[in-house]
Design a protein around this motif. Structure first.
Motif, PDB file in Angstrom:
ATOM      1  N   GLY A  71      26.843 -13.576  -5.006  1.00 57.40           N
ATOM      2  CA  GLY A  71      26.112 -14.002  -6.188  1.00 57.40           C
ATOM      3  C   GLY A  71      25.862 -12.881  -7.175  1.00 57.40           C
ATOM      4  N   TYR A  72      25.893 -11.639  -6.700  1.00 56.67           N
ATOM      5  CA  TYR A  72      25.703 -10.497  -7.595  1.00 56.67           C
ATOM      6  C   TYR A  72      26.936 -10.242  -8.470  1.00 56.67           C
ATOM      7  CZ  TYR A  72      21.780  -9.234  -4.523  1.00 56.67           C
ATOM      8  OH  TYR A  72      20.619  -9.232  -3.792  1.00 56.67           O
ATOM      9  N   TYR A  73      28.091 -10.780  -8.056  1.00 55.44           N
ATOM     10  CA  TYR A  73      29.356 -10.386  -8.683  1.00 55.44           C
ATOM     11  C   TYR A  73      30.070 -11.527  -9.403  1.00 55.44           C
ATOM     12  CZ  TYR A  73      28.273  -6.272  -6.054  1.00 55.44           C
ATOM     13  OH  TYR A  73      27.605  -5.183  -5.561  1.00 55.44           O
ATOM     14  N   PHE A  74      29.454 -12.701  -9.452  1.00 56.42           N
ATOM     15  CA  PHE A  74      29.928 -13.792 -10.314  1.00 56.42           C
ATOM     16  C   PHE A  74      31.434 -14.011 -10.190  1.00 56.42           C
ATOM     17  CE2 PHE A  74      26.146 -11.852 -12.139  1.00 56.42           C
ATOM     18  CZ  PHE A  74      25.324 -12.954 -12.359  1.00 56.42           C
ATOM     19  N   MET A  75      31.882 -14.254  -8.964  1.00 56.14           N
ATOM     20  CA  MET A  75      33.301 -14.487  -8.726  1.00 56.14           C
ATOM     21  C   MET A  75      33.791 -15.672  -9.554  1.00 56.14           C
ATOM     22  SD  MET A  75      33.741 -12.122  -6.362  1.00 56.14           S
ATOM     23  CE  MET A  75      35.284 -12.497  -5.563  1.00 56.14           C
ATOM     24  N   PHE A  76      34.999 -15.567 -10.098  1.00 58.59           N
ATOM     25  CA  PHE A  76      35.551 -16.679 -10.866  1.00 58.59           C
ATOM     26  C   PHE A  76      37.069 -16.710 -10.728  1.00 58.59           C
ATOM     27  CE2 PHE A  76      35.700 -13.108 -13.807  1.00 58.59           C
ATOM     28  CZ  PHE A  76      36.851 -13.293 -14.556  1.00 58.59           C
TER      29      PHE A  76
END
Length: 281
Positions: A71-76
């Motif tokens: 959640g800290y790294y906003f994977m997309f």
């Protein structure tokens, strides 16, 4: 020899951290930020097929960390390591060597996975030798406070416990099949593969040059342990790259896979950026 870009996923990092002392009004021209000041990043690895050897350079973040962590790294995006390998006809069990530029989680997290019943960890590449170097390994297993959050024990110690860990030495070509440049500004003894391919020189940039926006010398990450040394290492390398027409393989640039640089009145600057397959077939 054949080389393939391997996309393992995209994520976001704070733009201010990525550009250190450079003001946002300047760095956002090349790396635009979202409403949370986050910029797009890739985890683009490299696969080298050379005879019976199949070497994967870095392994991305992996998928074993907690939902809170990710959640800290906003994977997309839809990229995965396994899908990228399959696109070129390979499976992770085909990998004979895993070369880790350094042991920060976004470069080595994919090296280790949960075991079958999730009671522990095991190498994600069961048939591979894992390559680091002794100076960096010791730096990582006894981390300084600045880098402790990037050196995760579950990514590192199971490699040694498996018996698959190997250390390169200065004459790296005999061991891993290519030359290696050692850099100390970002972290102790980061390793950049330097590969002769189709009559050209490719250098895998890891964290010496995260994106094309980092080419000007003062554009140094806040994550670097020795930023002044990074500037010197960048200056020396980029001058050589411009003189010798190196192709720079960008691990973290979400939109530029490979680039070249040139001398200008303002110093070394971007010459051209390309998709890998535009230059190499």
């Amino acid at each position: 020899m054949r080389i393939y870009p391997i996309e393992t996923g995209n994520f976001k990092l704070d733009g201010g951290a990525m550009f250190g002392v450079v003001p946002k009004s300047i760095w956002q021209r090349t790396n635009p930020a979202d409403a949370n000041n986050m910029i797009d990043m890739s985890m683009r690895c490299m696969l080298i097929e050379d005879g019976n050897r199949l070497t994967l350079v870095d392994t991305g973040m992996g998928n074993k960390q907690s939902e809170k962590f990710f959640g800290y790294y906003f994977m997309f995006g839809d990229f995965t390591l396994d899908a990228s390998l399959a696109k070129h006809g390979f499976h992770r069990d085909d990998i004979t060597d895993v070369f880790l530029t350094h042991l920060h989680f976004d470069h080595c997290g994919g090296s280790i996975q949960f075991n079958k019943d999730k009671t522990g960890y095991e190498p994600a590449f069961k048939n591979a030798k894992f390559w680091s170097n002794d100076r960096h390994w010791n730096w990582a297993v006894e981390p300084n406070p600045r880098e402790k959050a990037s050196f995760l024990k579950e990514n590192i110690l199971p490699i040694e416990e498996s018996g698959q860990l190997n250390f390169v030495h200065r004459n790296t070509k005999d061991q891993v099949g290519f030359d290696v440049l050692f850099m100390d500004g970002h972290t102790e003894k980061q390793m950049l593969p330097k590969i002769q391919y189709q009559g050209k020189t490719i250098v895998f940039m890891a964290d010496l040059l995260p994106t094309v926006g980092h080419i000007p010398l003062p554009y140094v990450m806040g994550y670097d342990t020795r930023p002044l040394l990074t500037i010197k290492e960048k200056a020396d390398f980029l001058n050589e790259a411009a003189d010798r027409d190196y192709f720079l393989f960008l691990e973290h640039d979400a939109y530029n896979e490979i680039c070249t640089v040139q001398h200008t009145e303002k110093g070394v600057r971007l010459k051209e950026s390309h998709k890998f397959t535009d230059i190499f077939n």
